[in-house]
Enzyme design. Structure first.
Site, PDB file in Angstrom:
ATOM      1  N   ALA A  85     -27.877 -30.869  17.150  1.00  0.00           N
ATOM      2  CA  ALA A  85     -27.943 -29.412  17.055  1.00  0.00           C
ATOM      3  C   ALA A  85     -27.534 -28.943  15.660  1.00  0.00           C
ATOM      4  CB  ALA A  85     -27.044 -28.773  18.097  1.00  0.00           C
ATOM      5  N   ASP A 115     -30.325 -29.653  13.265  1.00  0.00           N
ATOM      6  CA  ASP A 115     -31.369 -28.634  13.395  1.00  0.00           C
ATOM      7  C   ASP A 115     -30.963 -27.332  12.722  1.00  0.00           C
ATOM      8  OD1 ASP A 115     -32.912 -30.385  14.771  1.00  0.00           O
ATOM      9  OD2 ASP A 115     -32.363 -29.640  16.757  1.00  0.00           O
ATOM     10  N   LYS A 150     -38.609 -60.537  14.530  1.00  0.00           N
ATOM     11  CA  LYS A 150     -40.002 -60.223  14.210  1.00  0.00           C
ATOM     12  C   LYS A 150     -40.414 -59.030  15.058  1.00  0.00           C
ATOM     13  CE  LYS A 150     -44.564 -62.247  13.533  1.00  0.00           C
ATOM     14  NZ  LYS A 150     -45.356 -61.219  14.212  1.00  0.00           N
ATOM     15  N   CYS A 175     -41.694 -42.904  59.771  1.00  0.00           N
ATOM     16  CA  CYS A 175     -41.939 -44.027  58.885  1.00  0.00           C
ATOM     17  C   CYS A 175     -40.665 -44.847  58.640  1.00  0.00           C
ATOM     18  CB  CYS A 175     -42.486 -43.508  57.554  1.00  0.00           C
ATOM     19  SG  CYS A 175     -43.069 -44.842  56.516  1.00  0.00           S
TER      20      CYS A 175
HETATM   21  S1  IVH Z   1     -42.524 -60.958   6.526  1.00  0.00           S
HETATM   22  C1  IVH Z   1     -44.841 -62.658   3.302  1.00  0.00           C
HETATM   23  N1  IVH Z   1     -40.716 -60.151   8.248  1.00  0.00           N
HETATM   24  O1  IVH Z   1     -45.349 -60.050  11.186  1.00  0.00           O
HETATM   25  C2  IVH Z   1     -44.270 -62.352   4.613  1.00  0.00           C
HETATM   26  N2  IVH Z   1     -43.003 -59.867   8.810  1.00  0.00           N
HETATM   27  O2  IVH Z   1     -47.437 -62.251  10.840  1.00  0.00           O
HETATM   28  C3  IVH Z   1     -44.878 -61.189   5.236  1.00  0.00           C
HETATM   29  N3  IVH Z   1     -43.367 -58.782  10.956  1.00  0.00           N
HETATM   30  O3  IVH Z   1     -47.809 -58.451   9.340  1.00  0.00           O
HETATM   31  C4  IVH Z   1     -44.265 -60.749   6.475  1.00  0.00           C
HETATM   32  N4  IVH Z   1     -41.250 -58.474  11.466  1.00  0.00           N
HETATM   33  O4  IVH Z   1     -46.250 -57.008  10.629  1.00  0.00           O
HETATM   34  C5  IVH Z   1     -42.026 -60.266   7.996  1.00  0.00           C
HETATM   35  N5  IVH Z   1     -38.994 -59.461   9.639  1.00  0.00           N
HETATM   36  C6  IVH Z   1     -40.311 -59.566   9.381  1.00  0.00           C
HETATM   37  C7  IVH Z   1     -41.298 -59.119  10.272  1.00  0.00           C
HETATM   38  C8  IVH Z   1     -42.638 -59.299   9.952  1.00  0.00           C
HETATM   39  C9  IVH Z   1     -42.498 -58.294  11.845  1.00  0.00           C
HETATM   40  C10 IVH Z   1     -44.832 -58.766  11.128  1.00  0.00           C
HETATM   41  C11 IVH Z   1     -45.550 -58.059  10.010  1.00  0.00           C
HETATM   42  C12 IVH Z   1     -46.558 -59.033   9.514  1.00  0.00           C
HETATM   43  C13 IVH Z   1     -46.599 -60.071  10.566  1.00  0.00           C
HETATM   44  C14 IVH Z   1     -46.821 -61.438   9.949  1.00  0.00           C
END
Ligand code: IVH
Length: 784
Positions: A35, A38, A116, A433
């Protein structure tokens, strides 16, 4: 103290807002409440509106542009956006580490290990510390310019913090949709018939691909940085972990799960730990990424085709899998909601074997168009119930048919119904039921319903689980012995038998009290009884109104639904719901059983005299909600045909002779052709006759000459105030309203009456001046 100049205050507000963003998105330590954020933003907006010359592109107010783009421009990546090789097993990770160790001739290797993220890769370009362009990965060499959309993501800084950044800096990372936001978004979409997102990744991708940044701004997107691209006019640290740290300092969110670990053991241990945490994370991840930490090593390893040799993705079991749908069954919940489920060939997804997945509701089945035999995509993410998110059209076998909601409840056989505009289907066997049993009994016994003191949820569960009570009426045949027996079996089941019982002493007082409370509840009021039945949409006030207007359970339980609309404030939805309930033989049986077991309604009375006015065929025809049969048409029909039977027997052209235009006459005839409609009309006719026979004349009519009349007062009166006049009119039965509409019966216009008078004239409503009002009041003994 002199107040700050607008420029100074603007700068101060921007700093505060940026700071709050940084703490929230990067440090994950919110510093001010939403809040307050905002409020600051609004103050800044106001100041900038007053001083347009002080608006700059990097102001927090300028995140959302409003010019929809025609299409996205292409962006050539100065340094290609690469992908990663995958490892699916420990062995593949060992191979990866060995390859590096062999080539670098170094045994001890340090890696940056990161989650990832399952989103969309993007590249952000900063020049002189300002965000100038953002692009999707595309094919790695060329992506799409989505700058305007990326600007709306608050986790992405518009200007860099701190100092020392290169003149040109490209930051790479993942745009994603947090899981909770994804669920909220879909829940809303499912309820309101919007487009449901298959998974958070699709959500992120779809949102970024919106041509109108105002739409993207409404989507809950977030961002994590995980690397860099082009760097000019400056330098970055020569290790990946230090670079991430630096990015964080410049204002980019970096996952706090990133760690530096050593050797294969370090990597596998990291994989295991993140794998365990996976279900509880606020975002989807599909694996972890290992990156050789030192820059020199990276350069030495170089690249193979389009992936670095110094990094690899170690994947988790997929959260989406394909399998074959064998059948769709429905499940009835505690509240009667009927939901479709997919039964599928077993499939391993998200780490467990799944054979059932939710399809949420009938609309979702229709949207996905999944059918028996289809190959479907099942998703199981986190601790969320597995769900079917799509199907593969190419794999559909021949001869499939669209799924339809069954018409009868699989548990009790009652009709399954859905209200207009609702996504949820419900079993209308509220009292029969078994799926709804416990809920029904708990409600029936509750304080505002039958008020059985001491019969709480716990007892209901036990009585129901042990088979002592199947239906509400069974409560009234419980004996003291039943209760003691139940208690004995519960204690035995739970291992809670008290010592005293073992030695032969049994406490009975509680059971005596409960039996007594049950007995006391037998004598009740119609209102409590009706409320206690737990009919969908029949709350306390509706129950009260029904009791007041109809007075008698035996009358109410036989009424066809349109007659319920005779009660003010009961509309089609409530009336139909009552009708569905009463149409189920099981529900009627339950009412019979209750009465047979001694439930007595103490306040039965004849219907209210006020009902009489509505007991007209025309009103019932309107209440039946027949297409094109408006009030006017209904009155024409009612005056041309003396009885319902005459209506049922008439050929179409007689409706035209009665004065109906041919489209209305045809619509009515078509409606009547449906046997269920004809039967309903015939039942309505019989109910009308019956109600007329038992409803007394409305005594109140003679008591208040303005009963049922809506009056509007406008302009000023000389002899009294408008409030006084209103009170006098109300005393004579009028309802005094504030505005003129078609429902207004009378307008009293004093001096200088304006638009209300004009409207009344336009609508042809009766209008009195002050003299007429005074004469009327005197005549009815309520003079000035
Ligand atoms: S590094 C040169 N780090 O995974 C290295 N990628 O298959 C380039 N991704 O297109 C990627 N988390 O969308 C990297 N911690 C992370 C990541 C990551 C997700 C995805 C990204 C990339 C794909 C690679």
């Amino acid at each position: 103290m002199t107040p700050p100049t607008p420029a100074a205050r603007i700068a101060d507000l921007r700093r505060q807002l940026e700071d709050a963003n940084y703490r929230y998105y990067v440090l994950d330590e919110p510093s001010i409440p939403d809040a307050e954020y905002d409020r600051l933003l609004r103050e800044l907006e106001a100041l900038e509106a007053a001083h347009p010359d002080l608006v700059t592109a990097d102001s927090p107010t300028q995140r959302v542009g409003n010019a929809p783009a025609g299409k996205f421009a292409e962006v050539r990546h100065a340094i290609p956006m690469l992908s990663l090789g995958n490892a699916f097993s420990d062995e593949e990770v060992q191979d990866f580490v060995r390859r590096i160790a062999d080539r670098l001739k170094r045994p001890a290797l340090r890696f940056s290990a990161e989650p990832k993220l399952d989103g969309l890769a993007i590249s952000l370009r900063y020049e002189g510390g300002a965000f100038v362009q953002g692009a999707t990965r595309g094919d790695g060499a060329t992506g799409e310019d989505v700058t305007l959309n990326l600007r709306t993501i608050k986790a992405i800084p518009l200007t860099l913090r701190g100092t020392g950044w290169p003149d040109v800096l490209e930051v790479r990372g993942e745009v994603y949709m947090p899981r909770a936001d994804f669920e909220t978004y879909n829940e809303y979409a499912r309820k309101h018939g919007g487009k449901v997102l298959a998974n958070p990744r699709n959500g992120a991708a779809g949102s970024l691909r919106q041509l109108d940044p105002r739409i993207t701004a409404q989507r809950p997107l977030a961002f994590f940085a995980y690397g860099t691209g082009l760097v000019e006019g400056g330098e970055l640290p020569d290790s990946h972990s230090a670079t991430l740290k630096q990015l964080r300092g410049w204002g980019f969110p970096v996952s706090s799960l990133s760690e530096v670990v050593e050797g294969v053991e370090g990597l596998l241990d990291y994989y295991r730990r993140i794998g365990e945490a996976r279900d509880g994370l606020p975002f989807d991840i599909d694996g972890v990424v290992y990156k050789l930490d030192d820059g020199e090593g990276q350069r030495e390893m170089g690249f193979v085709s389009r992936a670095p040799r110094w990094a690899i993705a170690h994947k988790f079991p997929a959260q989406e899998q394909m399998t074959v749908l064998e059948s769709i069954e429905v499940n009835v919940g505690r509240t009667g909601a009927v939901t479709p489920w997919a039964l599928m060939q077993p499939v391993h997804v998200g780490g467990v074997t799944v054979t059932r997945a939710t399809l949420h509701n009938a609309d979702q089945v229709a949207r996905l168009d999944v059918r028996n035999g289809d190959t479907v995509i099942v998703r199981r993410a986190g601790d969320v119930i597995p769900e079917v998110v799509g199907m593969v059209p190419e794999r559909r076998p021949d001869g499939t048919v669209p799924w339809r909601m069954p018409s009868a409840c699989p548990v009790c056989g009652s009709e399954i119904v859905r209200e207009e505009g609702e996504a949820v289907w419900r079993c209308s066997g509220e009292l029969t039921c078994p799926a709804q049993r416990k809920e029904t009994i708990i409600h029936f016994a509750s304080r505002r319903a039958m008020d059985i003191e001491g019969l709480g949820e716990r007892f209901v569960e036990d009585l129901s689980d042990l088979g002592f009570v199947q239906h509400v009426a069974d409560l009234y045949k419980l004996t003291l012995d039943d209760l003691l027996e139940m208690k004995r079996r519960v204690d035995e089941r739970d291992g809670t038998t008290p010592e005293t019982v073992k030695s032969g002493k049994v406490a009975t007082k509680w059971a005596e009290n409960l039996i007594e409370a049950i007995d006391r509840s037998r004598r009740t009021t119609l209102e409590r009884f009706l409320f206690g039945l737990g009919i969908q949409h029949v709350g306390e006030s509706t129950a009260k109104a029904l009791a007041h207007w109809f007075g008698d359970l035996q009358v109410i339980r036989r009424l066809p639904w349109p007659l319920f609309k005779q009660v003010p404030d009961i509309g089609g939805e409530v009336a139909r719901s009552l009708g569905h309930f009463l149409d189920q033989p099981g529900n009627q049986q339950a009412i019979d059983d209750l009465l047979a077991r001694g439930v007595v309604i103490g306040d039965t009375h004849p219907p209210s005299g006020k009902l009489r006015a509505g007991l007209e065929l025309a009103t019932v025809l309107v209440d039946l909600e027949i297409p094109k049969v408006t009030r006017v048409r209904a009155e024409q029909l009612a005056s041309a045909f003396p009885s319902v039977q005459a209506l049922l027997d008439a050929p179409v052209h007689n409706f035209v002779t009665a004065g109906l235009p041919s489209d209305a006459a045809n619509a009515f005839a078509t409606w009547l052709e449906d046997e269920t409609n004809a039967q309903l009309l015939s039942r309505c006719g019989a109910a009308l006759d019956e109600l007329r026979a038992i409803t007394p004349a409305d005594v109140a009519v003679s008591a208040g000459p303005l009963d049922g009349k809506t009056v509007v007062l406008t302009g000023s009166l000389a002899s009294m105030s408008r409030d006084e006049a209103g009170e006098k009119l109300e005393a004579l039965g009028a309802k005094v309203a504030g505005s003129v509409s078609k429902k207004t019966h009378l307008v009293v216009a004093g001096e200088a009456a304006g638009s209300k008078l004009a409207k009344a004239q336009e609508l042809g409503i009766e209008i009195w001046d002050e003299a007429q009002l005074l004469a009327f009041l005197v005549q009815h003994g309520s003079g000035a």
